[in-house]
Design a protein around this motif. Structure first.
Motif, PDB file in Angstrom:
ATOM      1  N   LYS A 124       0.802  -1.216   0.000  1.00  0.00           N
ATOM      2  CA  LYS A 124       0.000   0.000   0.000  1.00  0.00           C
ATOM      3  C   LYS A 124       0.840   1.273   0.000  1.00  0.00           C
ATOM      4  O   LYS A 124       0.379   2.318  -0.458  1.00  0.00           O
ATOM      5  N   ALA A 125       2.050   1.195   0.539  1.00  0.00           N
ATOM      6  CA  ALA A 125       2.894   2.386   0.622  1.00  0.00           C
ATOM      7  C   ALA A 125       3.252   2.875  -0.776  1.00  0.00           C
ATOM      8  O   ALA A 125       3.817   2.137  -1.585  1.00  0.00           O
ATOM      9  N   LYS A 126       2.954   4.144  -1.062  1.00  0.00           N
ATOM     10  CA  LYS A 126       3.148   4.695  -2.397  1.00  0.00           C
ATOM     11  C   LYS A 126       4.613   4.628  -2.833  1.00  0.00           C
ATOM     12  O   LYS A 126       4.927   4.246  -3.957  1.00  0.00           O
ATOM     13  N   THR A 127       5.523   5.017  -1.929  1.00  0.00           N
ATOM     14  CA  THR A 127       6.943   5.033  -2.291  1.00  0.00           C
ATOM     15  C   THR A 127       7.462   3.639  -2.600  1.00  0.00           C
ATOM     16  O   THR A 127       8.213   3.443  -3.560  1.00  0.00           O
ATOM     17  N   VAL A 128       7.048   2.659  -1.798  1.00  0.00           N
ATOM     18  CA  VAL A 128       7.511   1.282  -2.009  1.00  0.00           C
ATOM     19  C   VAL A 128       6.908   0.719  -3.286  1.00  0.00           C
ATOM     20  O   VAL A 128       7.597   0.074  -4.082  1.00  0.00           O
ATOM     21  N   ARG A 129       5.632   0.983  -3.495  1.00  0.00           N
ATOM     22  CA  ARG A 129       4.959   0.455  -4.685  1.00  0.00           C
ATOM     23  C   ARG A 129       5.584   1.008  -5.963  1.00  0.00           C
ATOM     24  O   ARG A 129       5.844   0.261  -6.916  1.00  0.00           O
ATOM     25  N   SER A 168      19.388  -1.196  -5.677  1.00  0.00           N
ATOM     26  CA  SER A 168      20.149  -1.088  -4.434  1.00  0.00           C
ATOM     27  C   SER A 168      19.903   0.241  -3.722  1.00  0.00           C
ATOM     28  O   SER A 168      20.305   0.403  -2.571  1.00  0.00           O
ATOM     29  N   GLU A 169      19.220   1.198  -4.380  1.00  0.00           N
ATOM     30  CA  GLU A 169      19.095   2.537  -3.808  1.00  0.00           C
ATOM     31  C   GLU A 169      17.680   3.085  -3.770  1.00  0.00           C
ATOM     32  O   GLU A 169      17.425   4.090  -3.108  1.00  0.00           O
ATOM     33  N   ILE A 170      16.730   2.429  -4.435  1.00  0.00           N
ATOM     34  CA  ILE A 170      15.420   3.056  -4.644  1.00  0.00           C
ATOM     35  C   ILE A 170      14.419   2.777  -3.524  1.00  0.00           C
ATOM     36  O   ILE A 170      13.415   3.467  -3.396  1.00  0.00           O
ATOM     37  N   TYR A 171      14.681   1.792  -2.658  1.00  0.00           N
ATOM     38  CA  TYR A 171      13.716   1.423  -1.628  1.00  0.00           C
ATOM     39  C   TYR A 171      14.038   2.072  -0.282  1.00  0.00           C
ATOM     40  O   TYR A 171      15.211   2.272   0.048  1.00  0.00           O
ATOM     41  N   PRO A 172      13.007   2.367   0.533  1.00  0.00           N
ATOM     42  CA  PRO A 172      13.253   2.854   1.891  1.00  0.00           C
ATOM     43  C   PRO A 172      14.061   1.819   2.689  1.00  0.00           C
ATOM     44  O   PRO A 172      13.946   0.612   2.459  1.00  0.00           O
ATOM     45  N   LEU A 173      14.874   2.308   3.634  1.00  0.00           N
ATOM     46  CA  LEU A 173      15.753   1.434   4.406  1.00  0.00           C
ATOM     47  C   LEU A 173      15.005   0.270   5.038  1.00  0.00           C
ATOM     48  O   LEU A 173      15.476  -0.868   5.034  1.00  0.00           O
ATOM     49  N   ARG A 174      13.823   0.543   5.569  1.00  0.00           N
ATOM     50  CA  ARG A 174      13.035  -0.469   6.279  1.00  0.00           C
ATOM     51  C   ARG A 174      12.710  -1.673   5.392  1.00  0.00           C
ATOM     52  O   ARG A 174      12.650  -2.800   5.840  1.00  0.00           O
ATOM     53  N   GLU A 180       7.651   9.763  -3.496  1.00  0.00           N
ATOM     54  CA  GLU A 180       6.369  10.144  -2.896  1.00  0.00           C
ATOM     55  C   GLU A 180       5.621  11.153  -3.765  1.00  0.00           C
ATOM     56  O   GLU A 180       4.401  11.095  -3.914  1.00  0.00           O
ATOM     57  N   ARG A 181       6.370  12.083  -4.402  1.00  0.00           N
ATOM     58  CA  ARG A 181       5.721  13.137  -5.183  1.00  0.00           C
ATOM     59  C   ARG A 181       5.763  12.891  -6.688  1.00  0.00           C
ATOM     60  O   ARG A 181       5.190  13.647  -7.453  1.00  0.00           O
TER      61      ARG A 181
END
Length: 580
Positions: free
Chosen positions: A268-273, A480-486, A557-558
């Protein structure tokens, strides 16, 4: 922000700064190259099986007779890599990047030993599965470890060293293949020697630390800070630590826990998706534009182009592997200068042109195959191809028709006066091959004599030169760089798994496709997919050049999908310059 403020002209000196680490901060290079040996394992296995398969077919007649068994030997390593990549994503988040690399090395070493000692095709396949498990884990862990231990300004160049070691491993495998062509137990040496780099990396990784970002995420803050202080300059390190602290604290506030990962929230998270769409899409298209058909089967493709001997096929394949390694060096230089997205677009334009050349060349080769001489074929009636003898219209037979005969399989012995003249269609076995060679004639079982063979090599060379700097390395860098650390470990595992599933589909189907519809149509399919990949990159893939990892998350996100990628990038650069 991680790595400090990014200025407009930073990319111009990124390569020089990366090179200057040799004397300014060799610790960072040591981290990158030690982890990058995982890429070497990846590349070596991809390349070595293409040459070893030629000799495995000679030792095990069941493999020589069954295309599906050849595909299984190649593809079971890929099947293992699918599982390895999936497990690797979980292992990276649970046990750390360093521990995942150590596990990958152990599995690869075990698989290499099993393959070298395999008494039959079944055990060889088992060894390939173990090697695949190790390669799958290493393929997604090595770039992740390097990325998290690299300053933002030169992150692309350092992660590209992993790509360089992948292609370097492929080049090394062809050298090894060529070196062992006349040695007893040829393919056993080729496959067994792969355990050496795995053992080397296992030893080196014991002397290196865990990823500082993973340590910080797990609450081991002092260890993480100590490593970051060795990576970053004194003026940047405190800002880097603050950015990392803010990122982790924000995640904890949003999720209520720094440990629990909810898969529903992941989707559901926009940035992850948005990150997964770009990352997984790139990994899938990397395979479906056909690269590993070139690397797994390049000696076979060379034979399809009309070069008969195993040694010649391996020698010419060595050239394609060398071009692949050279392309990775180009990537290291340009990745932080012109950016990930533009490099992908240039790469795909070249790939499309190259596949068009290959399609045309193989079509011409198939339609201009030398005819079958009835006189030459029936000179030894007991070895004449049975399908030829029973054919209603033998005048319509040419070399391609002969090689498609299946009861039993037949081979083509070239004319003694020149390979373009009509030759003989005989039963395919070792004694007949020796008879053909004893008459100083060439024996063909995979492809036919052709005046277009060198154009096929030109097409392959162009394909590699364009593919390697862009589609060869950028998908791994972006992931290797596009996903949030979590979510970095689990998302990286998902993308790597998608890559290996696509790899399996292509590797398992290539030889069957060439037999069913012909080599030219197979390359045409790859060309059409490459056009789709180009459109995908323009619409779905963001530019992440020089951006701190925490800033990439804000950008996703934007961000909305855009065809006019250059305008989006110019606005982003302007915004960064204003903030500076």
């Amino acid at each position: 922000m991680e790595g400090g403020i990014i200025h407009g002209g930073a990319d111009e000196s990124a390569f020089k700064e990366c090179f200057s680490l040799t004397w300014k901060n060799p610790y960072v290079l040591r981290l990158a190259f030690s982890a990058g040996i995982g890429g070497l394992l990846f590349g070596y296995d991809t390349g070595v099986i293409s040459g070893a398969l030629l000799y495995i077919r000679d030792d095990f007649k069941s493999v020589d007779r069954n295309t599906w068994l050849q595909e299984m030997i190649v593809s079971m390593a890929v099947a293992g890599a699918i599982v390895g990549a999936a497990i690797g994503g979980w292992a990276n988040d649970k046990f750390g990047r360093r521990s995942a690399i150590l596990m990958a090395d152990f599995l690869f070493l075990l698989g290499a030993i099993i393959m070298a000692a395999a008494p039959n095709p079944s055990l060889l396949v088992v060894g390939r599965v173990f090697v695949g498990l190790g390669v799958g884990m290493a393929s997604m862990t090595a770039p992740l470890y390097i990325s998290e231990a690299s300053p933002a300004k030169i992150r692309g160049a350092l992660v590209s060293t992993n790509g360089f070691l992948i292609t370097g491993g492929q080049f090394l495998s062809y050298l090894i293949n060529l070196a062992f062509t006349d040695v007893t137990g040829t393919w056993r040496w080729m496959l067994g020697i792969a355990g050496i780099p795995a053992l080397l990396q296992f030893v080196l990784m014991f002397t290196l630390p865990e990823s500082p970002r993973w340590l910080y995420r797990k609450g081991r803050e002092e260890e993480a800070k100590a490593i970051l202080r060795r990576i970053y300059s004194a003026e940047d390190v405190e800002q880097e630590i603050r950015a990392l602290k803010d990122s982790v604290e924000t995640e904890i506030l949003e999720e209520g826990s720094s440990e629990k990962i909810n898969m529903i929230k992941l989707c559901k998270a926009k940035t992850v998706r948005r990150g997964l769409i770009a990352g997984v899409g790139l990994q899938v298209f990397q395979q479906f534009v056909g690269i590993n058909t070139v690397m797994y089967y390049s000696p076979t493709i060379v034979q399809l182009a009309g070069f008969a001997s195993n040694r010649t096929a391996l020698l010419l394949s060595l050239v394609t592997a060398g071009l692949n390694a050279f392309g990775s060096i180009i990537s290291i230089y340009f990745i932080d200068r012109i950016g990930r997205k533009k490099l992908l677009i240039i790469s795909l334009f070249g790939v499309i042109i190259s596949l068009g050349i290959l399609t045309g060349v193989f079509y011409e080769a198939a339609t201009h195959a030398p005819a079958i001489s009835s006189l030459e074929t029936q000179r030894f009636n007991n070895i004449s191809c049975p399908d030829y003898k029973s054919a209603m219209n033998t005048n319509a037979w040419d070399c391609m028709t002969c090689l498609k005969a299946s009861s039993p399989s037949c081979g083509y012995c070239s004319s003694p006066i020149g390979k373009e003249h009509p030759g003989a269609c005989w039963i395919s076995d070792d004694s007949v091959k020796d008879l053909c060679h004893n008459e100083n004639r060439l024996w063909y079982t995979r492809g036919c004599p052709s005046n277009f063979g060198w154009f096929a090599l030109l097409g392959l060379g162009l394909y590699i030169i364009f593919f390697s700097p862009g589609m060869g390395t950028v998908p791994w860098i972006v992931n290797s760089e596009i996903y949030p650390l979590r979510f970095r470990g689990i998302c990286g595992g998902i993308a790597a798994t998608a890559n290996w599933i696509s790899n399996l589909i292509v590797a398992q189907s290539f030889l069957s496709l060439t037999e069913a519809i012909g080599t030219s149509w197979t390359f045409l399919i790859f060309g059409v997919i490459s056009v789709i990949a180009l459109l995908f990159v323009m619409v779905c893939v963001p530019e992440t050049k020089g951006m701190p990892m925490e800033e990439i998350e804000k950008m996703l996100e934007r961000r909305s999908m855009e065809f006019k990628f250059w305008k989006k990038k110019s606005k982003l650069v302007e915004k960064q310059n204003q903030s500076a």
